[in-house]
Design a protein around this motif. Structure first.
Motif, PDB file in Angstrom:
ATOM      1  N   GLY A 187       0.796  -1.226   0.000  1.00  0.00           N
ATOM      2  CA  GLY A 187       0.000   0.000   0.000  1.00  0.00           C
ATOM      3  C   GLY A 187       0.818   1.260   0.000  1.00  0.00           C
ATOM      4  N   LEU A 188       2.090   1.185  -0.390  1.00  0.00           N
ATOM      5  CA  LEU A 188       2.961   2.355  -0.353  1.00  0.00           C
ATOM      6  C   LEU A 188       3.278   2.896  -1.743  1.00  0.00           C
ATOM      7  CD1 LEU A 188       5.564   1.172   2.314  1.00  0.00           C
ATOM      8  CD2 LEU A 188       3.679   2.771   2.651  1.00  0.00           C
ATOM      9  N   SER A 189       2.543   2.465  -2.754  1.00  0.00           N
ATOM     10  CA  SER A 189       2.878   2.839  -4.130  1.00  0.00           C
ATOM     11  C   SER A 189       2.852   4.348  -4.347  1.00  0.00           C
ATOM     12  CB  SER A 189       1.932   2.145  -5.112  1.00  0.00           C
ATOM     13  OG  SER A 189       0.578   2.502  -4.818  1.00  0.00           O
ATOM     14  N   LYS A 190       1.828   5.022  -3.839  1.00  0.00           N
ATOM     15  CA  LYS A 190       1.747   6.477  -4.028  1.00  0.00           C
ATOM     16  C   LYS A 190       2.907   7.182  -3.338  1.00  0.00           C
ATOM     17  CE  LYS A 190      -3.280   6.813  -4.589  1.00  0.00           C
ATOM     18  NZ  LYS A 190      -4.533   7.403  -4.038  1.00  0.00           N
ATOM     19  N   PHE A 191       3.198   6.714  -2.111  1.00  0.00           N
ATOM     20  CA  PHE A 191       4.302   7.320  -1.359  1.00  0.00           C
ATOM     21  C   PHE A 191       5.634   7.122  -2.085  1.00  0.00           C
ATOM     22  CE2 PHE A 191       7.830   6.736   1.618  1.00  0.00           C
ATOM     23  CZ  PHE A 191       7.811   7.963   2.273  1.00  0.00           C
ATOM     24  N   LEU A 192       5.866   5.904  -2.573  1.00  0.00           N
ATOM     25  CA  LEU A 192       7.123   5.605  -3.257  1.00  0.00           C
ATOM     26  C   LEU A 192       7.244   6.362  -4.573  1.00  0.00           C
ATOM     27  CD1 LEU A 192       7.347   1.771  -2.548  1.00  0.00           C
ATOM     28  CD2 LEU A 192       8.782   3.572  -1.580  1.00  0.00           C
ATOM     29  N   ASN A 193       6.137   6.541  -5.265  1.00  0.00           N
ATOM     30  CA  ASN A 193       6.171   7.314  -6.512  1.00  0.00           C
ATOM     31  C   ASN A 193       6.545   8.769  -6.236  1.00  0.00           C
ATOM     32  OD1 ASN A 193       5.515   5.194  -8.234  1.00  0.00           O
ATOM     33  ND2 ASN A 193       3.313   5.498  -7.981  1.00  0.00           N
ATOM     34  N   LYS A 194       5.969   9.331  -5.173  1.00  0.00           N
ATOM     35  CA  LYS A 194       6.300  10.711  -4.798  1.00  0.00           C
ATOM     36  C   LYS A 194       7.760  10.814  -4.349  1.00  0.00           C
ATOM     37  CE  LYS A 194       2.301  12.659  -5.462  1.00  0.00           C
ATOM     38  NZ  LYS A 194       2.125  13.714  -6.492  1.00  0.00           N
ATOM     39  N   LEU A 195       8.224   9.787  -3.616  1.00  0.00           N
ATOM     40  CA  LEU A 195       9.619   9.772  -3.171  1.00  0.00           C
ATOM     41  C   LEU A 195      10.565   9.676  -4.358  1.00  0.00           C
ATOM     42  CD1 LEU A 195      11.705   9.673  -0.908  1.00  0.00           C
ATOM     43  CD2 LEU A 195      11.372   7.187  -0.806  1.00  0.00           C
ATOM     44  N   SER A 196      10.182   8.861  -5.338  1.00  0.00           N
ATOM     45  CA  SER A 196      10.993   8.728  -6.545  1.00  0.00           C
ATOM     46  C   SER A 196      11.098  10.060  -7.285  1.00  0.00           C
ATOM     47  CB  SER A 196      10.376   7.668  -7.470  1.00  0.00           C
ATOM     48  OG  SER A 196      11.067   7.610  -8.696  1.00  0.00           O
ATOM     49  N   ASP A 197       9.978  10.764  -7.373  1.00  0.00           N
ATOM     50  CA  ASP A 197       9.987  12.083  -8.030  1.00  0.00           C
ATOM     51  C   ASP A 197      10.885  13.062  -7.280  1.00  0.00           C
ATOM     52  OD1 ASP A 197       8.245  11.155  -9.920  1.00  0.00           O
ATOM     53  OD2 ASP A 197       6.444  11.975  -8.954  1.00  0.00           O
ATOM     54  N   LEU A 198      10.804  13.026  -5.943  1.00  0.00           N
ATOM     55  CA  LEU A 198      11.643  13.910  -5.128  1.00  0.00           C
ATOM     56  C   LEU A 198      13.125  13.617  -5.345  1.00  0.00           C
ATOM     57  CD1 LEU A 198      12.150  15.946  -2.785  1.00  0.00           C
ATOM     58  CD2 LEU A 198      12.029  13.973  -1.231  1.00  0.00           C
ATOM     59  N   LEU A 199      13.501  12.346  -5.294  1.00  0.00           N
ATOM     60  CA  LEU A 199      14.907  11.978  -5.450  1.00  0.00           C
ATOM     61  C   LEU A 199      15.441  12.348  -6.831  1.00  0.00           C
ATOM     62  CD1 LEU A 199      14.901   8.488  -3.666  1.00  0.00           C
ATOM     63  CD2 LEU A 199      15.884  10.621  -2.829  1.00  0.00           C
ATOM     64  N   GLU A 200      14.584  12.238  -7.855  1.00  0.00           N
ATOM     65  CA  GLU A 200      15.004  12.614  -9.200  1.00  0.00           C
ATOM     66  C   GLU A 200      15.265  14.117  -9.281  1.00  0.00           C
ATOM     67  OE1 GLU A 200      15.917  12.630 -13.246  1.00  0.00           O
ATOM     68  OE2 GLU A 200      15.984  11.096 -11.683  1.00  0.00           O
ATOM     69  N   LYS A 201      14.401  14.920  -8.655  1.00  0.00           N
ATOM     70  CA  LYS A 201      14.593  16.371  -8.657  1.00  0.00           C
ATOM     71  C   LYS A 201      15.828  16.755  -7.841  1.00  0.00           C
ATOM     72  CE  LYS A 201       9.680  17.404  -9.287  1.00  0.00           C
ATOM     73  NZ  LYS A 201       8.441  17.928  -8.645  1.00  0.00           N
ATOM     74  N   VAL A 202      16.044  16.048  -6.719  1.00  0.00           N
ATOM     75  CA  VAL A 202      17.236  16.304  -5.901  1.00  0.00           C
ATOM     76  C   VAL A 202      18.496  15.938  -6.676  1.00  0.00           C
ATOM     77  CG1 VAL A 202      18.499  15.568  -3.843  1.00  0.00           C
ATOM     78  CG2 VAL A 202      16.056  16.074  -3.681  1.00  0.00           C
ATOM     79  N   ARG A 203      18.433  14.848  -7.427  1.00  0.00           N
ATOM     80  CA  ARG A 203      19.579  14.436  -8.248  1.00  0.00           C
ATOM     81  C   ARG A 203      19.955  15.528  -9.246  1.00  0.00           C
ATOM     82  NH1 ARG A 203      20.622  12.724 -13.217  1.00  0.00           N
ATOM     83  NH2 ARG A 203      18.442  12.862 -13.857  1.00  0.00           N
ATOM     84  N   LYS A 204      18.962  16.082  -9.911  1.00  0.00           N
ATOM     85  CA  LYS A 204      19.229  17.146 -10.888  1.00  0.00           C
ATOM     86  C   LYS A 204      19.816  18.381 -10.211  1.00  0.00           C
ATOM     87  CE  LYS A 204      15.729  15.708 -14.251  1.00  0.00           C
ATOM     88  NZ  LYS A 204      14.463  16.075 -14.933  1.00  0.00           N
ATOM     89  N   LEU A 205      19.302  18.689  -9.013  1.00  0.00           N
ATOM     90  CA  LEU A 205      19.833  19.836  -8.267  1.00  0.00           C
ATOM     91  C   LEU A 205      21.286  19.618  -7.874  1.00  0.00           C
ATOM     92  CD1 LEU A 205      17.065  21.171  -5.820  1.00  0.00           C
ATOM     93  CD2 LEU A 205      18.292  22.433  -7.584  1.00  0.00           C
ATOM     94  N   GLU A 206      21.600  18.404  -7.409  1.00  0.00           N
ATOM     95  CA  GLU A 206      22.980  18.083  -7.029  1.00  0.00           C
ATOM     96  C   GLU A 206      23.907  18.200  -8.242  1.00  0.00           C
ATOM     97  OE1 GLU A 206      24.397  17.532  -4.230  1.00  0.00           O
ATOM     98  OE2 GLU A 206      22.707  17.298  -2.863  1.00  0.00           O
ATOM     99  N   GLY A 207      23.423  17.763  -9.394  1.00  0.00           N
ATOM    100  CA  GLY A 207      24.212  17.879 -10.609  1.00  0.00           C
ATOM    101  C   GLY A 207      24.457  19.330 -10.993  1.00  0.00           C
TER     102      GLY A 207
END
Length: 424
Positions: free
Chosen positions: A271-291
Motif C-alpha cells: 500500500g505504499l505505491s503512491k508514497f514511493l512514486n512521490k519519493l521517486s519524483d523527489l529523489l530525481e529532482k534532488v539528483r538534478k539539483l545536485e548535478g
C-alpha cells in the motif's frame, strides 16, 4: 540503444543565442570573460563544430580600425592555430614586458568518449530508465566540456583584442583576417625535443636568477607573492576538481536509487505505491539539483582557479624575463668597467651597456603596469565568480528545501492502504 550514443561526439554547434558559451547567462557563463570597454576591435567565437579528432572554431571579428579590410568578418580556426598565435607572442622579444594571456587548453573529450563507450558496454546490465538517465548525464557532461572549451578560446582572443599593444601584432591580424587555413602543423620529434631542452634550460636559468635580490621593492614583492600565490592557487584548483568530481558522483548515485524506488512504486503488492512514486519524483529532482550544484562549482570556482593558475604562471614568466634583463644589464656594467680599465673596446661595451639599460628600463616600466592591471583583473574576477557562486548555492539550497517541504506535505496527506486490504 548503444548505437545511438556516438551521435553526441559528432557536431554539437554553438550558435549565437542560447547555445553560445558566452551568451548562456547566469549559471553557464564563464567567470573569466573579458569585459571590453573599447569596441573598436571585438572578437568572439560565433560557432564551433566538434569532429572526431578536432574542433573548428568560427572566429568572428567586428572592428572600426582602418588596418582591417572589412568591418565585419569571420574565419575558421583550429586549436593548433590558437597555440601558434600564443607562441608568436611568447617568443617575441618586443613583448617581454607584457603579461601574455595563457594559451587555451587543448580540447579533450577522451574521458567523455570513454564513459560513453563503457555505458554502451554495460547497457545489458542496466534498466531502461537507468540507461537513459546515465546517457543523458554523459551527453550533458560532454556538452558542458565543449562549451567551456569554446569559452576559454574566446577569452584568449578577447584579451588579445582588448590589450593596447598585443592587438596591433601583425600575426594577430593574420589570424583574424586570413580566410584560408594557416597550415600550422604540430611539432615533430626534433622540435619537441628542442622545446623540451629550451624549457629545461629556462627552468635552470630561472632557478639561478630567482635568488637575485631586486632593488625595486615593487618587483621584489611581486616575485615573492606570485611564487607563493601560484603554488596555493594550483593546490586550490586540484582540491576544487576533487570536490566537484565527488559531488557529481553523489548526483550519479541517485540514478539507481531513483530507479529502484520507482520500480517498487509500480508494484501492487503493498500500500505504499503512491508514497514511493512521490519519493521517486523527489529523489530525481534532488539528483538534478545536485548535478547543477556540481556544474556551478566547477564553472564558477574550479575553472576560475585553473585559469588563474595559468595566468599567474604568465606573471611569473614576465618577472623572470625582467630579472634576466636586470642580470644582463649588471653584466654589461661590469664588462664596461673592465673595458675602461683595459682601454679596449670601450665604444662597443658602452653601446651594449646602453642597449641593456634601455631594455631593462622599458621592461620595468611596462611590466609594472601589466602586473598592476593583473592584480585589478584578478581581484575583480574572483569577486565576480565567488559572488555568483554564492548566489547560485543559495538558490539551489532554497529549491532543495522547498522540494523537501512539498514532499513532506504531500506525503502526510496520502492515505495508506494496508496490505490485507489490498489482498481482499
Amino acid at each position: 540503444r548503444s548505437s545511438d550514443i556516438p551521435y553526441v561526439l559528432s557536431s554539437p554547434k554553438m550558435m549565437d543565442g542560447a547555445d553560445h558559451p558566452d551568451k548562456l547567462g547566469g549559471e553557464s557563463k564563464t567567470t573569466t570573460d573579458v569585459d571590453l570597454t573599447d569596441t573598436t576591435l571585438v572578437v568572439d567565437i560565433s560557432d564551433a563544430l566538434s569532429e572526431q579528432d578536432k574542433v573548428k572554431f568560427t572566429v568572428h571579428t567586428k572592428t572600426s580600425l582602418p588596418e582591417f579590410k572589412k568591418s565585419d568578418f569571420s574565419v575558421v580556426r583550429l586549436h593548433e592555430e590558437f597555440v601558434w598565435l600564443h607562441d608568436r607572442y611568447f617568443e617575441n622579444e618586443d613583448y617581454a614586458g607584457v603579461l601574455i594571456p595563457p594559451a587555451p587548453p587543448r580540447p579533450d573529450f577522451d574521458e567523455s568518449r570513454e564513459k560513453l563507450y563503457k555505458l554502451g558496454q554495460a547497457e545489458g546490465t542496466l534498466t531502461k530508465v537507468e540507461f537513459q538517465k546515465m546517457k543523458a548525464e554523459l551527453e550533458a557532461e560532454y556538452l558542458a566540456t565543449f562549451k567551456k572549451t569554446v569559452a576559454m578560446h574566446e577569452v584568449f582572443l578577447s584579451r588579445l583584442a582588448a590589450h593596447p599593444t598585443l592587438r596591433n601584432d601583425s600575426n594577430f591580424k593574420v589570424f583574424l583576417e586570413y580566410e584560408k587555413e594557416l597550415n600550422v602543423r604540430g611539432k615533430n620529434k626534433k622540435e619537441r625535443f628542442g622545446s623540451l631542452w629550451k624549457d629545461l634550460t629556462k627552468s635552470v636559468d630561472e632557478a639561478l636568477v630567482s635568488s637575485h635580490k631586486d632593488s625595486d621593492e615593487f618587483f621584489e614583492h611581486e616575485k615573492t607573492f606570485l611564487v607563493e600565490y601560484n603554488k596555493r592557487v594550483k593546490e586550490a584548483a586540484r582540491a576544487g576538481f576533487r570536490m566537484t568530481r565527488s559531488k557529481k558522483g553523489v548526483a550519479d548515485c541517485h540514478i539507481p536509487i531513483v530507479a529502484t524506488v520507482a520500480t517498487l512504486g509500480t508494484s501492487d503488492t503493498h500500500g505504499l505505491s503512491k508514497f514511493l512514486n512521490k519519493l521517486s519524483d523527489l529523489l530525481e529532482k534532488v539528483r538534478k539539483l545536485e548535478g547543477r550544484v556540481a556544474s556551478d562549482e566547477d564553472l564558477k570556482l574550479t575553472d576560475l582557479l585553473r585559469y588563474y593558475t595559468d595566468d599567474t604562471k604568465a606573471g611569473k614568466d614576465l618577472l623572470y624575463r625582467r630579472t634576466r634583463s636586470m642580470v644582463n644589464f649588471e653584466n654589461t656594467n661590469k664588462a664596461l668597467e673592465k673595458a675602461r680599465t683595459k682601454g679596449k673596446d670601450v665604444a662597443t661595451a658602452e653601446s651594449n651597456q646602453q642597449k641593456a639599460k634601455d631594455k631593462f628600463e622599458h621592461l620595468s616600466e611596462v611590466g609594472k603596469r601589466e602586473l598592476q592591471d593583473f592584480k585589478t583583473r584578478r581581484l575583480a574576477a574572483f569577486k565576480k565568480g565567488l559572488v555568483e557562486l554564492s548566489e547560485l548555492e543559495l538558490k539551489h539550497a532554497r529549491q532543495q528545501i522547498k522540494l523537501i517541504a512539498e514532499f513532506i506535505g504531500v506525503a502526510g496527506s496520502l492515505e495508506y492502504t494496508p496490505a490485507k486490504a489490498i489482498e481482499q
